[in-house]
Enzyme design. Sequence first.
Site, PDB file in Angstrom:
ATOM      1  N   HIS A 262      37.404  27.100  44.586  1.00 18.06           N
ATOM      2  CA  HIS A 262      38.280  25.929  44.402  1.00 18.06           C
ATOM      3  C   HIS A 262      38.762  25.376  45.746  1.00 18.06           C
ATOM      4  O   HIS A 262      38.945  24.171  45.897  1.00 18.06           O
ATOM      5  CB  HIS A 262      39.510  26.310  43.567  1.00 18.06           C
ATOM      6  CG  HIS A 262      39.292  26.231  42.091  1.00 18.06           C
ATOM      7  ND1 HIS A 262      38.954  25.057  41.453  1.00 18.06           N
ATOM      8  CD2 HIS A 262      39.389  27.175  41.118  1.00 18.06           C
ATOM      9  CE1 HIS A 262      38.844  25.295  40.140  1.00 18.06           C
ATOM     10  NE2 HIS A 262      39.094  26.569  39.917  1.00 18.06           N
TER      11      HIS A 262
ATOM     12  N   HIS B  19      35.922  32.891  42.350  1.00 16.99           N
ATOM     13  CA  HIS B  19      36.183  31.687  41.563  1.00 16.99           C
ATOM     14  C   HIS B  19      37.273  30.842  42.240  1.00 16.99           C
ATOM     15  O   HIS B  19      37.115  29.625  42.426  1.00 16.99           O
ATOM     16  CB  HIS B  19      36.594  32.076  40.140  1.00 16.99           C
ATOM     17  CG  HIS B  19      36.899  30.917  39.253  1.00 16.99           C
ATOM     18  ND1 HIS B  19      36.127  30.591  38.157  1.00 16.99           N
ATOM     19  CD2 HIS B  19      37.887  29.988  39.292  1.00 16.99           C
ATOM     20  CE1 HIS B  19      36.632  29.514  37.574  1.00 16.99           C
ATOM     21  NE2 HIS B  19      37.710  29.140  38.249  1.00 16.99           N
ATOM     22  N   GLU B  20      38.373  31.514  42.622  1.00 16.85           N
ATOM     23  CA  GLU B  20      39.501  30.782  43.213  1.00 16.85           C
ATOM     24  C   GLU B  20      39.167  30.290  44.625  1.00 16.85           C
ATOM     25  O   GLU B  20      39.540  29.177  45.010  1.00 16.85           O
ATOM     26  CB  GLU B  20      40.759  31.655  43.234  1.00 16.85           C
ATOM     27  CG  GLU B  20      41.204  32.179  41.864  1.00 16.85           C
ATOM     28  CD  GLU B  20      41.326  31.106  40.803  1.00 16.85           C
ATOM     29  OE1 GLU B  20      41.622  29.941  41.139  1.00 16.85           O
ATOM     30  OE2 GLU B  20      41.106  31.412  39.619  1.00 16.85           O
TER      31      GLU B  20
HETATM   32 ZN   LIG Z   1      38.969  27.472  38.100  1.00 22.01          ZN
END
Ligand SMILES: [Zn+2]
Length: 184
Positions: free
Chosen positions: A139, A135-136
């Site tokens: 980003h 998830h990170e």
């Molecule tokens: Zn996020």
Amino acid sequence: MAFEDLKIILWPDPRLRKMSVEVEHFDQNLRDLSLRMLELMRESKGVGLAAPQVGLNIRMFVMNPTGQPGDDRVYVNPVLTDATGEEAGEEGCLSLPQINAEILRDRTLHMEGKNVEGQPISETESGYIARVWQHEFDHLNGTLILDRMGEQARMSHRKTLRDLEERYELEHPKKLVKTTKTKR
Ligand SMILES: [Zn+2]
């Protein structure tokens, strides 16, 4: 602290869509930034926060998988390899408040990177931690859960997304006129 004015930015802020650049200097500045990001993450009851989410497009994220103060982790210039397996699980994002969706992720991954001191990290994780990593890491490449959720899930969040867009337009009336440059 130098970064006390930082706050978590929300979609559709264009900084969330930029490709972040590698960190070159492991200095006090970076340590201060990581501490401020951990503070913001904790205040928002998140488990992870990437630098683009505070408006800084550098390849770094913080996380704390257990909520214990001693379990703060900082990953700089991370590289994920050796993915095996797949697993669907519920995810939210501090930059997309009130949006949750089932996201398909690799189950097990290897991570190479640096910690905030510039020392090498080499770890393999499965399940929840591997999910937060992905998830990170997304980003850092301008990818959001919006891009990974199914069409139906996106439709079901249409109203919330519309509200976020309206909020952004109200708070940034001039930015919409500029199409290429973002202000720093
Ligand atoms: Zn996020």
